[in-house]
Design a protein around this motif. Structure first.
Motif, PDB file in Angstrom:
ATOM      1  N   VAL A  63     -30.847  52.374  13.952  1.00 35.95           N
ATOM      2  CA  VAL A  63     -31.324  52.391  15.294  1.00 35.95           C
ATOM      3  C   VAL A  63     -32.637  52.965  15.377  1.00 35.95           C
ATOM      4  O   VAL A  63     -33.515  52.666  15.997  1.00 35.95           O
ATOM      5  CB  VAL A  63     -30.138  52.889  16.193  1.00 35.95           C
TER       6      VAL A  63
ATOM      7  N   ARG B  29     -29.534  57.367  25.975  1.00 35.27           N
ATOM      8  CA  ARG B  29     -29.887  56.248  24.962  1.00 35.27           C
ATOM      9  C   ARG B  29     -30.612  56.805  23.800  1.00 35.27           C
ATOM     10  O   ARG B  29     -31.282  57.630  23.609  1.00 35.27           O
ATOM     11  CB  ARG B  29     -31.051  55.180  25.670  1.00 35.27           C
TER      12      ARG B  29
ATOM     13  N   ALA C 256     -33.260  55.211  21.074  1.00 41.87           N
ATOM     14  CA  ALA C 256     -34.253  54.395  20.581  1.00 41.87           C
ATOM     15  C   ALA C 256     -33.948  53.166  21.421  1.00 41.87           C
ATOM     16  O   ALA C 256     -33.980  52.052  21.100  1.00 41.87           O
ATOM     17  CB  ALA C 256     -34.275  54.067  19.093  1.00 41.87           C
ATOM     18  N   GLY C 257     -33.499  53.371  22.663  1.00 45.16           N
ATOM     19  CA  GLY C 257     -33.180  52.276  23.598  1.00 45.16           C
ATOM     20  C   GLY C 257     -31.880  51.749  23.669  1.00 45.16           C
ATOM     21  O   GLY C 257     -31.471  51.195  24.581  1.00 45.16           O
ATOM     22  N   VAL C 258     -30.895  52.307  22.686  1.00 40.33           N
ATOM     23  CA  VAL C 258     -29.503  51.857  22.566  1.00 40.33           C
ATOM     24  C   VAL C 258     -28.507  52.539  23.357  1.00 40.33           C
ATOM     25  O   VAL C 258     -28.587  53.722  23.314  1.00 40.33           O
ATOM     26  CB  VAL C 258     -29.086  51.773  21.000  1.00 40.33           C
ATOM     27  N   LEU C 259     -27.842  52.130  24.327  1.00 37.19           N
ATOM     28  CA  LEU C 259     -27.050  52.869  25.256  1.00 37.19           C
ATOM     29  C   LEU C 259     -25.753  53.419  24.207  1.00 37.19           C
ATOM     30  O   LEU C 259     -25.115  52.563  23.743  1.00 37.19           O
ATOM     31  CB  LEU C 259     -26.459  51.989  26.230  1.00 37.19           C
TER      32      LEU C 259
ATOM     33  N   GLU D 146     -24.800  45.178  24.765  1.00 37.61           N
ATOM     34  CA  GLU D 146     -25.599  44.770  23.488  1.00 37.61           C
ATOM     35  C   GLU D 146     -24.831  44.929  22.421  1.00 37.61           C
ATOM     36  O   GLU D 146     -24.117  45.659  22.120  1.00 37.61           O
ATOM     37  CB  GLU D 146     -26.829  45.746  23.392  1.00 37.61           C
TER      38      GLU D 146
ATOM     39  N   MET E 295     -32.611  47.896  12.475  1.00 36.97           N
ATOM     40  CA  MET E 295     -32.372  46.776  13.473  1.00 36.97           C
ATOM     41  C   MET E 295     -33.631  45.903  13.628  1.00 36.97           C
ATOM     42  O   MET E 295     -33.425  44.891  14.296  1.00 36.97           O
ATOM     43  CB  MET E 295     -31.673  47.306  14.697  1.00 36.97           C
TER      44      MET E 295
ATOM     45  N   ARG F 104     -36.990  45.040  18.289  1.00 36.29           N
ATOM     46  CA  ARG F 104     -35.673  44.906  19.317  1.00 36.29           C
ATOM     47  C   ARG F 104     -36.008  43.546  20.047  1.00 36.29           C
ATOM     48  O   ARG F 104     -36.614  43.635  20.991  1.00 36.29           O
ATOM     49  CB  ARG F 104     -35.794  46.180  20.291  1.00 36.29           C
TER      50      ARG F 104
END
Lengths: 351, 319
Positions: free
Chosen positions: A202, A231, A233-236, B227, B311, B314
């Protein structure tokens, strides 16, 4: 729990005298090192202030000058200093890791805690008097893996990943040609150390190559109508209701949705506490118990070290009648992540 | 031991005797999921006709899975060898028990095929038995010193850890071993003692009911804002989306990569192999192959390969 296997060990049944395991305590700073020494550690483990170790956090770890003072302080009191060099060097930075091995030897460390086989080969050749411990980051889960390093580099000790049940630990102790160290208390990695790329997937930074997990620079907290969101790196990773205890966002301890159900799909934010297993660990011949938490406060180090010292002394004095003092548990519970503790994988049902 | 021809072309390049770029070979990695026995047999019957050079066989994730036993894998291995494939028998990535070690010893002692070691314990078993092995992606071999040790222990090839990329290969040249790169599939990100599939279904690991058999591509895990993030596959955690290096096939070849590894999925494996084959052989450009695979599978662009987050750039996938 694998009680059947663990209890079948002759030492677990009767009055065979136990040998006190080393109490291996964390120090992310000189004051923490002194606290560990003063409160009864047998060994203190530390790291340099760079990516050569798996707690490469801002403001943490030792300059060379501090380490020299720390080694002297510990040695004068009969305590051994271990230096973690337990990340994996690459071609681009290999020389820096070798230089760190040289510094560890020069400063008078008793041992270095290493994960990378190449680095071990370097240390064994250059500094034959510097003891080698296989880091938990080396992911050695069987005696065959441990003996690979024993064959080639004469390692003295291996730290087991937090993966094995008590019965499996006993089997490794019986067949490994090194001393065995296990994790006794602290934050719980649910993944095998050295085998986890969740953070790097991530954020681009992880334990193996960067010595970090969930780097603070990638963390963002936001108040939203749905709650307080965190979050990476933007991931919840999680969303907290008002008043809910919000822990540090590592990916393994986040809340997710699986088949329509929401929750801690991988692991709850709990701490490992194995005080009650101490007689069994001693009886099966575990030579060292490790306290996690180089990133924790001086007060944490002092308190955990003191409790574990008292527990080990009580256990060695009278292993058959050893009981966990409720006051010890209360003191440790106050320091535990999420204020909840578990026997973790040593208790088979956790798996 | 049928090691003749193993990486012959690649070895000559790594020795530096041949300036010509070796032909990039294509491998089908070991099946990570627990499929019913009939499905496994049908799949590998089809694989005999796939344009792959190397096939890895065996159970890597969980020593309890039993739909396909050792004798079955050996039969599949012989059939694929007869179909002209180079066969490698893969070992468990996370051996924990004496039972697991017995499985590894049986793989190492198979008497016919090269093995893939995914753990230092199996490296030791192979070295002691003088059985040549591929150092799999789960062995933490990140530098030349470690690669040299593995080569001396009998390694024939190195599968680069998934979190290394082009810069690492450049910095390590010339490599002491031919290199294989994880080129397509859900990334194997993490391993645990805990079975997450059993946990999700409220079952104890010791009484799991083999519930992972219900998930031919793993069990999807999504963030609270939906997500797609990971896939739970027993004790293994994978990326939700497959990672694809199709767009950098030429770059990989130029860096001396010998083998590209594609992982089995329950859907589209034949098409994925075909796209890579077309890209390697120049029938389509790498970019065309990458676009085909993106459209077909939702694969991500190179992340680790570029020294970035695994990943990749994005583009959010909603569950």
């Amino acid at each position: 729990m694998d009680a059947v296997v663990a209890d079948s060990h002759p030492a677990a049944r009767g009055s065979v005298a136990c040998r006190a395991p080393d109490l291996v305590c964390p120090a992310g700073s000189l004051p923490a090192l002194k606290a560990a020494v003063d409160h009864g550690a047998t060994c203190v483990y530390t790291g340099f202030r760079d990516a050569t170790n798996a707690r490469n956090f801002a403001g943490l770890n030792f300059s060379l000058a501090d380490l020299e003072i720390g080694v002297r302080y510990a040695r004068d009191r009969g305590v051994r200093v271990l230096i973690a060099l337990n990340t994996y060097p690459q071609a681009q930075n290999y020389a820096a890791w070798c230089a760190a091995v040289d510094r560890a030897a020069a400063v008078g460390a008793h041992a270095i805690i290493v994960a990378d086989a190449g680095l071990m080969a370097y240390a064994a050749k250059r500094h034959p008097n510097l003891a080698l411990h296989l880091s938990v980051q080396g992911s050695a889960t069987t005696y065959e893996a441990i003996n690979f390093y024993a064959d080639r580099f004469g390692i003295k000790r291996a730290v087991l990943p937090r993966v094995l049940t008590l019965g499996q630990v006993a089997s490794v102790v019986a067949h490994a040609r090194t001393e065995i160290e296990v994790f006794a208390f602290g934050s719980l990695c649910v993944m095998v150390e050295g085998r986890c790329q969740l953070s790097s997937y991530v954020t681009g930074q992880g334990p193996n190559l960067n010595g970090v997990c969930s780097p603070a620079s990638a963390v963002r907290w936001t108040e939203t109508a749905a709650g307080r969101e965190v979050r990476l790196a933007g991931v919840l990773v999680d969303r907290f209701a008002p008043g809910e205890n919000a822990g540090y966002p590592t990916l393994c301890k986040g809340r997710y949705e699986v088949e329509g159900a929401t929750g801690y799909a991988i692991e709850e934010p709990v701490s490992l506490n194995t005080l009650s297993l101490l007689p069994k660990l001693c009886a099966m011949g575990v030579r060292a118990v490790k306290i996690e938490g180089r990133q924790r406060s001086v007060a944490y180090v002092a308190e955990v070290t003191a409790v574990w010292r008292a527990a080990i002394d009580a256990c060695i004095c009278d292993p058959e009648h050893f009981e966990v003092d409720a006051a010890w548990d209360a003191r440790l519970a106050r320091l535990a992540e999420g204020r909840q503790v578990t026997l973790g994988v040593y208790h088979r049902s956790w798996r | 031991m049928n090691v003749s021809g193993m990486d012959g072309a690649a070895t000559s390049v790594s020795r530096g005797s041949d300036a010509q770029q070796a032909r990039l070979r294509l491998a089908l990695g070991p099946l990570a999921y627990y499929w019913p026995r009939a499905q496994v047999h049908a799949f590998y019957e089809a694989v005999a006709g796939f344009a792959v050079d190397v096939v890895y066989l065996g159970e890597v994730v969980c020593g309890k899975r039993h739909e396909v036993g050792f004798a079955d894998w050996m039969a599949i291995a012989r059939a694929l060898e007869a179909a002209g494939k180079e066969v490698v028998l893969s070992g468990l990535a996370l051996p924990e028990s004496e039972t697991d070690l017995r499985i590894l010893r049986r793989v190492v002692g198979n008497g016919a095929f090269v093995v893939e070691a995914n753990d230092m314990g199996m490296v030791r078993l192979a070295a002691e038995a003088h059985v040549p092995f591929v150092a799999g992606p789960h062995v933490n071999a990140y530098n030349l010193a470690t690669l040299g040790l593995l080569r001396d222990a009998g390694a024939l090839r190195w599968v680069m850890p998934i979190d290394l990329g082009a810069d690492a290969l450049r910095a390590m040249a010339p490599l002491p071993l031919p290199v294989e790169v994880f080129a397509f599939g859900r990334l194997p990100l993490a391993w645990s003692a805990r079975c997450f599939t059993a946990r999700a279904r409220d079952r104890a690991k010791d009484d799991c009911g083999f519930t992972c058999r219900d998930d031919p591509d793993g069990l999807a895990l999504a963030t609270l804002d939906r997500e797609s993030l990971f896939v739970l596959n027993g004790i293994q955690t994978q990326s939700a989306r497959p990672s694809s290096l199709a767009s950098v096939i030429d770059e990989a070849a130029a860096l001396g990569v010998s083998v590209l590894r594609v992982m089995p999925q329950s859907q589209h494996t034949a098409e994925i192999v075909r796209s890579f084959r077309d890209g390697i052989d120049g029938r389509v450009t790498p970019e065309e192959a990458a676009r085909t695979l993106e459209a077909l599978t939702g694969a991500t662009r190179p992340g680790y390969w570029r020294g970035a987050a695994g990943m990749g750039p994005r583009t959010e996938a909603r569950a």
